[in-house]
Design a protein around this motif. Structure first.
Motif, PDB file in Angstrom:
ATOM      1  N   UNK A 103      30.463  25.528 -19.671  1.00  0.00           N
ATOM      2  CA  UNK A 103      30.033  24.654 -18.589  1.00  0.00           C
ATOM      3  C   UNK A 103      31.232  24.176 -17.761  1.00  0.00           C
ATOM      4  N   UNK A 104      32.348  23.891 -18.448  1.00  0.00           N
ATOM      5  CA  UNK A 104      33.545  23.486 -17.716  1.00  0.00           C
ATOM      6  C   UNK A 104      34.043  24.581 -16.799  1.00  0.00           C
ATOM      7  N   UNK A 105      33.867  25.827 -17.239  1.00  0.00           N
ATOM      8  CA  UNK A 105      34.306  26.963 -16.432  1.00  0.00           C
ATOM      9  C   UNK A 105      33.577  27.015 -15.097  1.00  0.00           C
ATOM     10  N   UNK A 106      32.276  26.701 -15.116  1.00  0.00           N
ATOM     11  CA  UNK A 106      31.527  26.799 -13.856  1.00  0.00           C
ATOM     12  C   UNK A 106      31.973  25.724 -12.866  1.00  0.00           C
ATOM     13  N   UNK A 107      32.323  24.537 -13.362  1.00  0.00           N
ATOM     14  CA  UNK A 107      32.842  23.499 -12.473  1.00  0.00           C
ATOM     15  C   UNK A 107      34.194  23.925 -11.909  1.00  0.00           C
ATOM     16  N   UNK A 108      35.041  24.485 -12.764  1.00  0.00           N
ATOM     17  CA  UNK A 108      36.380  24.930 -12.367  1.00  0.00           C
ATOM     18  C   UNK A 108      36.315  26.040 -11.313  1.00  0.00           C
ATOM     19  N   UNK A 109      35.392  26.977 -11.504  1.00  0.00           N
ATOM     20  CA  UNK A 109      35.232  28.076 -10.532  1.00  0.00           C
ATOM     21  C   UNK A 109      34.796  27.538  -9.177  1.00  0.00           C
ATOM     22  N   UNK A 110      33.820  26.652  -9.183  1.00  0.00           N
ATOM     23  CA  UNK A 110      33.344  26.076  -7.926  1.00  0.00           C
ATOM     24  C   UNK A 110      34.436  25.248  -7.254  1.00  0.00           C
ATOM     25  N   UNK A 111      35.185  24.485  -8.057  1.00  0.00           N
ATOM     26  CA  UNK A 111      36.262  23.665  -7.499  1.00  0.00           C
ATOM     27  C   UNK A 111      37.328  24.546  -6.873  1.00  0.00           C
ATOM     28  N   UNK A 112      37.668  25.637  -7.552  1.00  0.00           N
ATOM     29  CA  UNK A 112      38.668  26.547  -7.007  1.00  0.00           C
ATOM     30  C   UNK A 112      38.218  27.183  -5.710  1.00  0.00           C
ATOM     31  N   UNK A 165      39.481  15.644  -7.664  1.00  0.00           N
ATOM     32  CA  UNK A 165      38.905  16.394  -6.549  1.00  0.00           C
ATOM     33  C   UNK A 165      38.543  15.425  -5.444  1.00  0.00           C
ATOM     34  N   UNK A 166      38.390  15.940  -4.233  1.00  0.00           N
ATOM     35  CA  UNK A 166      37.943  15.074  -3.144  1.00  0.00           C
ATOM     36  C   UNK A 166      36.467  14.743  -3.351  1.00  0.00           C
ATOM     37  N   UNK A 167      36.038  13.651  -2.779  1.00  0.00           N
ATOM     38  CA  UNK A 167      34.649  13.234  -2.951  1.00  0.00           C
ATOM     39  C   UNK A 167      33.669  14.292  -2.434  1.00  0.00           C
ATOM     40  N   UNK A 168      33.893  14.867  -1.245  1.00  0.00           N
ATOM     41  CA  UNK A 168      32.973  15.919  -0.787  1.00  0.00           C
ATOM     42  C   UNK A 168      32.926  17.117  -1.748  1.00  0.00           C
ATOM     43  N   UNK A 169      34.086  17.496  -2.305  1.00  0.00           N
ATOM     44  CA  UNK A 169      34.102  18.614  -3.252  1.00  0.00           C
ATOM     45  C   UNK A 169      33.232  18.306  -4.479  1.00  0.00           C
ATOM     46  N   UNK A 170      33.373  17.108  -5.018  1.00  0.00           N
ATOM     47  CA  UNK A 170      32.609  16.749  -6.215  1.00  0.00           C
ATOM     48  C   UNK A 170      31.121  16.688  -5.909  1.00  0.00           C
TER      49      UNK A 170
END
Length: 333
Positions: free
Chosen positions: A228-237, A287-292
């Motif tokens: 699950x952490x990986x999917x957040x990391x991929x989207x953040x990247x 992360x920036x607020x819009x990114x989150x």
């Protein structure tokens, strides 16, 4: 296969309790108000940041969305293996297809108001595979304990990476972690299960939970959290946050903590609103607020869709199998 009406008495009573029947009006109103506040807060965050959120939504690439979906898909599957490990340790091993059918179909119940629906569905479906109601119920509760406990094992040590605000707001998760760790110790866990069975006038289980069974289930759960952490990391990247190992740990810890907060604060089905609000706060320092906000919204959609996909796969796999042997006489309530 239909079950005689007399056998439905206890599940129906529990189902009514799960859906809120018999709950005082003020309690139902309070629950609805808190849920509305969480969901409304997330909605306000999206609307207020829409001018910066909208471009980010268009920035997400198809490859990143697919990769993130695969990591969630694998994580959900790992949680099913954690549950199957508990069932096997209690003396009721299930085949791969049977385990998928019972677990994934029952998990759709978490999207219905009331926290007991997944457990009730597991109890009902487990009878098809000659699993006693008492075993299905015990396994479901142990599963929830280990999922939340393992999530906090991952999250609590990583909270400092998210900044002082994250730890200052969610320090109390460390207390829940200590409690979960104590309860998960097999001697304590088995005594609690035995007490619950005696309280409900049920027969003891064939065998108690072992340290190995707890460890195997917890290991699958931890693997799910890192998926699950990986999917957040991929989207953040993909949104321009980079792809450093430090950010990966922060995303994993933040999501695990947010997921557990969404479960501990039972204000809406599947933690809707509470999980997103916690994720926005927890990852706001890295992360920036819009990114989150974008990640929170996309993540929720992914989990909802993939839960349904896994349930569909499980049903199709079970239909193609010839090993189902209904036995409505198994452990009648």
């Amino acid at each position: 296969m239909a079950i005689p009406d007399g056998q439905l008495t206890e599940p129906v009573v529990a189902a009514r309790a799960a859906s809120g029947a018999g709950r005082p009006l003020w309690a139902s109103m309070l629950r609805a108000t808190v849920a509305a506040l969480f969901i409304g807060g997330v909605g306000y965050a999206v609307v207020s940041q829409w001018h910066t959120v909208r471009p980010l939504l268009g920035q997400l690439s198809l490859s990143a969305l697919l990769a993130a979906s695969v990591s969630v898909f694998v994580g959900i599957y790992a949680t099913s293996l954690a549950w199957r490990a508990i069932m096997a340790d209690l003396g009721f091993p299930l085949s791969h297809r049977a385990g998928m059918r019972v677990f994934f179909v029952s998990q759709l119940g978490k999207y219905v108001p009331g926290k007991l629906w997944p457990i009730l569905v597991q109890m009902r479906m487990g009878r098809t595979y000659q699993i006693p109601v008492r075993a299905s119920g015990a396994a479901a509760l142990v599963f929830l304990l280990l999922v939340v406990g393992s999530g906090l094992v991952v999250a609590v040590p990583l909270l400092p990476l998210l900044g002082g605000r994250a730890w200052g707001s969610y320090w109390w998760t460390a207390l829940i972690l200590v409690l979960a760790a104590v309860v998960a110790v097999p001697p304590v866990l088995n005594r609690l299960i035995g007490f619950g069975l005696r309280l409900t006038r049920r027969e003891p289980l064939p065998r108690p939970m072992s340290a190995q069974g707890v460890a195997v289930s917890a290991a699958w759960s931890v693997l799910a959290w890192f998926g699950y952490g990986t999917h957040v990391w991929i989207l953040a990247g993909d949104l321009g946050a980079g792809n450093s190992p430090w950010l990966y740990l922060a995303c994993t810890g933040g999501f695990a903590a947010a997921f557990c907060v969404g479960f501990v604060v039972p204000v809406a089905p599947a933690g809707t609103g509470a999980r997103e609000a916690a994720l926005i706060l927890l990852l706001g320092g890295v992360l920036t607020r819009p990114q989150v906000i974008v990640i929170a919204v996309i993540s929720r959609l992914m989990f909802t869709v993939l839960d349904a996909v896994w349930a569909g796969i499980a049903v199709l796999a079970a239909r193609s199998s010839r090993q189902v042997s209904p036995d409505p006489a198994a452990d009648r309530p």
